[in-house]
Design an enzyme around this catalytic site. Structure first.
Site, mmCIF file in Angstrom:
data_model
loop_
_atom_site.group_PDB
_atom_site.id
_atom_site.type_symbol
_atom_site.label_atom_id
_atom_site.label_comp_id
_atom_site.label_asym_id
_atom_site.label_seq_id
_atom_site.Cartn_x
_atom_site.Cartn_y
_atom_site.Cartn_z
ATOM 1 N N PHE A 155 1.196 -1.131 -0.093
ATOM 2 C CA PHE A 155 -0.064 0.061 0.177
ATOM 3 C C PHE A 155 0.632 1.370 -0.680
ATOM 4 C CE2 PHE A 155 -2.207 3.572 1.368
ATOM 5 C CZ PHE A 155 -3.339 3.424 0.688
ATOM 6 N N ASP A 240 9.388 3.072 2.266
ATOM 7 C CA ASP A 240 7.796 3.629 2.048
ATOM 8 C C ASP A 240 8.448 3.167 3.829
ATOM 9 O OD1 ASP A 240 5.380 4.980 3.001
ATOM 10 O OD2 ASP A 240 4.574 3.938 1.289
ATOM 11 N N LYS A 269 2.323 10.689 7.286
ATOM 12 C CA LYS A 269 1.436 10.531 8.257
ATOM 13 C C LYS A 269 1.692 11.566 9.906
ATOM 14 C CE LYS A 269 -1.181 7.241 7.091
ATOM 15 N NZ LYS A 269 -1.080 6.011 5.390
HETATM 16 C C1 LIG Z 1 -0.950 6.209 4.619
HETATM 17 C C2 LIG Z 1 0.011 5.271 3.291
HETATM 18 C C3 LIG Z 1 0.036 5.845 2.351
HETATM 19 C C4 LIG Z 1 -0.591 7.232 1.456
HETATM 20 O O1 LIG Z 1 -0.606 8.041 2.498
HETATM 21 P P1 LIG Z 1 -1.366 9.775 2.138
HETATM 22 O O2 LIG Z 1 -1.059 10.548 3.010
HETATM 23 O O3 LIG Z 1 -2.732 8.264 2.843
HETATM 24 O O4 LIG Z 1 -1.551 9.839 0.821
HETATM 25 C C5 LIG Z 1 1.860 5.650 1.472
HETATM 26 N N1 LIG Z 1 2.078 4.734 2.035
HETATM 27 C C6 LIG Z 1 2.117 4.335 3.048
HETATM 28 C C7 LIG Z 1 3.191 2.887 3.193
HETATM 29 C C8 LIG Z 1 1.291 4.417 3.972
HETATM 30 O O5 LIG Z 1 0.890 4.348 5.282
#
Ligand SMILES: *Cc1c(COP(=O)(O)O)cnc(C)c1O
Length: 429
Positions: A155, A240, A269
């Protein structure tokens, strides 16, 4: 502990009731989420209060965007000071929070340069652009041929490019045509990754721990092998850490648990302190230094309010206090959750204060468990059907965690009893 008692002043006199709030959202909002039937009006620390004055322990923390607790005093104080000074300049001009934010975040992460953006998806998109540019300018990949390898079950966000390499049918279906240039290999399989890398590969993009997939931990040695392969094959390793980073796992970065240093970190986040969206690409000069003026940008990225909030977050992380809390509280949570294995839970995965709890599918769905937890004052969210992810704010107290696990135990017991009802009815008739 005061649970589900007493309004906290959250209910304004003009505020309509829960049903009316839900009706308005139902009638006038795009239905791209299926929220639990709760309408939150206020929050502090690990607790939220709904419009009727009921209190709930937040065990999701806005997918770890509220790691430091709702309305954390130090973060709010930094935001208030900045609100009274300067909020937006655009990057056409400099401002006095920008340089310090980039310097402080780079120092925390151990890299040279920072590219501030807003949402996580934008950080991912930015890294894809930078990795491709690196591929053409540094690695010498023929123009237009750069590829990036990702992991199954990933994700990384919701843009058209990012969903192109998702394998979640809901995230993908009917949103094509899909962006080319991405290959998927199974998460945790270093041999498959080695096979997939070729002379056009510019990057491997991975979540060190897969959050949305259900807090899937990397198999022993996997991330080390990814690092070795990337170094040997001249490929960028992009981690990520948008959900796993910034103290959630008990370290500033989840990669630290596995002794690996990627070429590019993606943060988001919690970097916004639960106040504003703040994300960043963090890497060294040889990668991020390739961007020239006009090649990438964002009207809001790196704005003064975001930088001031981000600086408060970085300062709080620099003491290690939150990382330590996540480690200690996580050990406690892990112990208590492990005791539920066999009692309606089939497996538990934990790293720091972050847990994936697999619910026995014969009892019911993750959604049903979350609905019943809500009734008991615990907010949690299922992911992919049968797994519940627990990620309370790092300011939660140990006895509050025990209370939430007890609520989960009670829910599972209740569901296993309901489960037997049809049989007993059958036997009686
Ligand atoms: C939430 C998330 C994203 C995307 O972040 P948004 O601020 O919702 O665009 C990307 N990578 C990971 C691992 C995430 O948990």
């Amino acid at each position: 502990m005061s649970l589900l008692t007493g309004a906290t002043g959250a209910t304004g006199a003009s505020s309509p009731g829960v049903a009316e709030h839900l009706r308005l959202a139902d009638a006038h909002a795009a239905q791209n989420y299926a929220p639990l039937p709760v309408v939150i009006a206020a929050a502090k620390g690990a607790w939220v209060t709904d419009v009727a004055g009921n209190r709930y322990l937040d065990c999701l923390s806005a997918y770890s965007a509220v790691n430091f607790g709702h309305r954390n005093e130090r973060i709010l104080a930094a935001a208030r000071v900045q609100l009274d000074r300067l909020t937006l300049t655009s990057r056409a001009f400099g401002h006095d929070q920008f340089g310090p934010f980039c310097a402080e975040l780079a120092e925390l992460v151990g890299k040279q340069l920072v590219l501030p953006m807003n949402t996580g998806a934008e950080a991912v998109e930015s890294a894809i652009k930078v990795a491709r540019k690196w591929g053409y300018l540094v690695k010498g990949v023929p123009d237009g041929r750069a590829t990036i390898i990702v992991a199954g079950g990933n994700f990384h966000g919701r843009t058209t490019t990012i969903i192109s390499f998702s394998d979640d049918p809901d995230a993908r279906a009917d949103f094509g045509p899909y962006a080319p240039g991405f290959y998927t290999v199974p998460y945790g399989d270093a041999a498959a990754l080695a096979d997939a890398i070729d002379e056009h590969t510019v990057a491997v993009l991975l979540e060190p721990v897969q959050g949305e997939a259900g807090v899937i931990l990397p198999p022993p040695g996997y991330l080390g092998l990814v690092r070795e392969l990337c170094t040997r094959e001249n490929v960028l390793f992009i981690a990520d850490e948008i959900q796993s980073g910034l103290a959630r796992t008990g370290r500033t970065l989840a990669c630290e648990h596995y002794g690996v240093v990627p070429d590019i970190y993606l943060l988001g986040k919690a970097l916004g302190g639960g106040v504003v969206p703040v994300s960043a690409v963090v890497a060294d000069q040889d990668v991020l230094g390739l961007l020239r003026p006009g090649q990438h940008g964002s009207t809001f990225g790196g704005n003064p309010l975001a930088c001031a909030v981000g600086r408060a977050v970085v300062t709080m992380l620099s003491t290690g206090e939150y990382q330590q809390r996540a480690r200690h509280l996580g050990e406690h949570l892990h112990r208590e959750l492990d005791a539920l294995v066999g009692c309606g839970v089939t497996a538990v995965r934990c790293l720091g204060l972050w847990a994936g709890v697999d619910i026995d599918p014969t009892l019911g769905t993750g959604r049903e468990v979350c609905q019943r937890l809500l009734e008991r004052g615990v907010l949690a969210k299922e992911t992919h059907g049968a797994t519940i992810r627990l990620a309370p704010p790092l300011v939660v107290e140990r006895d509050e965690l025990s209370w939430a696990v007890a609520a989960l135990h009670a829910v599972l017991t209740e569901m296993s009893r309901d489960d037997t009802t049809p049989t007993s009815v059958f036997l009686l008739s």
